[in-house]
Design an enzyme around this catalytic site. Structure first.
Site, PDB file in Angstrom:
ATOM      1  N   HIS A  17       0.834  -1.207   0.000  1.00  0.00           N
ATOM      2  CA  HIS A  17       0.000   0.000   0.000  1.00  0.00           C
ATOM      3  C   HIS A  17       0.871   1.261   0.000  1.00  0.00           C
ATOM      4  O   HIS A  17       0.621   2.199  -0.758  1.00  0.00           O
ATOM      5  CB  HIS A  17      -0.893   0.050   1.247  1.00  0.00           C
ATOM      6  CG  HIS A  17      -1.902  -1.036   1.342  1.00  0.00           C
ATOM      7  ND1 HIS A  17      -2.030  -1.816   2.463  1.00  0.00           N
ATOM      8  CD2 HIS A  17      -2.854  -1.460   0.476  1.00  0.00           C
ATOM      9  CE1 HIS A  17      -3.025  -2.675   2.294  1.00  0.00           C
ATOM     10  NE2 HIS A  17      -3.541  -2.492   1.080  1.00  0.00           N
ATOM     11  N   LYS A  41     -15.733  -7.821   5.430  1.00  0.00           N
ATOM     12  CA  LYS A  41     -14.481  -8.119   6.132  1.00  0.00           C
ATOM     13  C   LYS A  41     -14.678  -8.058   7.643  1.00  0.00           C
ATOM     14  O   LYS A  41     -15.470  -7.282   8.152  1.00  0.00           O
ATOM     15  CB  LYS A  41     -13.397  -7.098   5.734  1.00  0.00           C
ATOM     16  CG  LYS A  41     -12.952  -7.231   4.301  1.00  0.00           C
ATOM     17  CD  LYS A  41     -11.774  -6.319   4.012  1.00  0.00           C
ATOM     18  CE  LYS A  41     -11.299  -6.502   2.577  1.00  0.00           C
ATOM     19  NZ  LYS A  41     -10.108  -5.705   2.310  1.00  0.00           N
ATOM     20  N   ARG A  90      -1.816  -6.099  -7.988  1.00  0.00           N
ATOM     21  CA  ARG A  90      -0.771  -7.096  -7.757  1.00  0.00           C
ATOM     22  C   ARG A  90      -0.709  -8.096  -8.883  1.00  0.00           C
ATOM     23  O   ARG A  90       0.309  -8.708  -9.112  1.00  0.00           O
ATOM     24  CB  ARG A  90      -1.024  -7.827  -6.439  1.00  0.00           C
ATOM     25  CG  ARG A  90      -0.826  -6.961  -5.215  1.00  0.00           C
ATOM     26  CD  ARG A  90      -1.247  -7.700  -3.993  1.00  0.00           C
ATOM     27  NE  ARG A  90      -2.688  -7.933  -4.075  1.00  0.00           N
ATOM     28  CZ  ARG A  90      -3.472  -8.155  -3.046  1.00  0.00           C
ATOM     29  NH1 ARG A  90      -2.972  -8.226  -1.845  1.00  0.00           N
ATOM     30  NH2 ARG A  90      -4.757  -8.333  -3.200  1.00  0.00           N
ATOM     31  N   SER A 127      -2.908  -7.747   3.199  1.00  0.00           N
ATOM     32  CA  SER A 127      -3.225  -7.579   4.620  1.00  0.00           C
ATOM     33  C   SER A 127      -3.701  -8.880   5.257  1.00  0.00           C
ATOM     34  O   SER A 127      -3.322  -9.204   6.383  1.00  0.00           O
ATOM     35  CB  SER A 127      -4.297  -6.504   4.799  1.00  0.00           C
ATOM     36  OG  SER A 127      -3.833  -5.260   4.368  1.00  0.00           O
TER      37      SER A 127
END
Length: 166
Positions: A17, A41, A90, A127
């Protein structure tokens, strides 16, 4: 003045990030890191903690502002006068997901999305992976900023005492 919004849940913010935000600062005068909520989440850190962790991780980057973002990214960007939304990629799975969001955001508010290819040396960092590694005692310190590593160690210690990480 050009403004970009770099949104995410940042639970926690990682070196991947940070790389995207730093590089966005070379393209925009101001980059607003929008720390948001995703109803799908389970968070280890509260919204306030995630904002503070992001501020600490990006404290040396003068063009950055970190704010809590509640609601749609497109609305947040429009309200801040942003020229663009910046997202990091990514790999191809990220692209497939981000393409649909970019089209929706443009449809909703006219704000364009800039997709930045992440640094390949950080493409493995997510993460969720960092939290799993921390939870099970693995080495995660080289995946996150130092302030985040300290917070993760404290959260894991709390977890070992019987508190929930989620």
């Amino acid at each position: 003045m050009t403004i970009a919004v770099c949104p995410g849940s940042f639970d926690p913010i990682t070196l991947g990030h940070v790389d995207i935000v730093r590089r966005a600062c070379t393209l925009f005068d101001t980059v607003i890191v929008g720390v948001g909520r995703n109803s799908h989440k389970n968070y280890w850190f509260s919204a306030e903690e995630r904002v503070e962790l992001a501020r600490g991780a990006l404290a040396d980057v003068p063009c950055v502002q970190v704010e809590f973002m509640d609601g749609l990214v497109a609305t947040f960007a429009r309200e801040r006068g942003a020229n663009a939304i910046v997202k990091g990629l990514r790999g191809t799975a990220d692209f497939d997901n981000e393409q649909a969001m970019a089209l929706l955001n443009r449809h909703l508010t006219g704000v364009e999305t800039v997709l930045m290819i992440g640094d390949p040396t950080k493409a493995h960092i997510a993460s969720s992976f960092v939290k799993d590694i921390a939870r099970y005692g693995g080495k995660f310190e080289d995946l996150v900023p130092a302030n985040v590593a300290r917070a993760l160690r404290q959260r894991v210690q709390s977890y070992k005492k019987g508190d929930s990480c989620e």
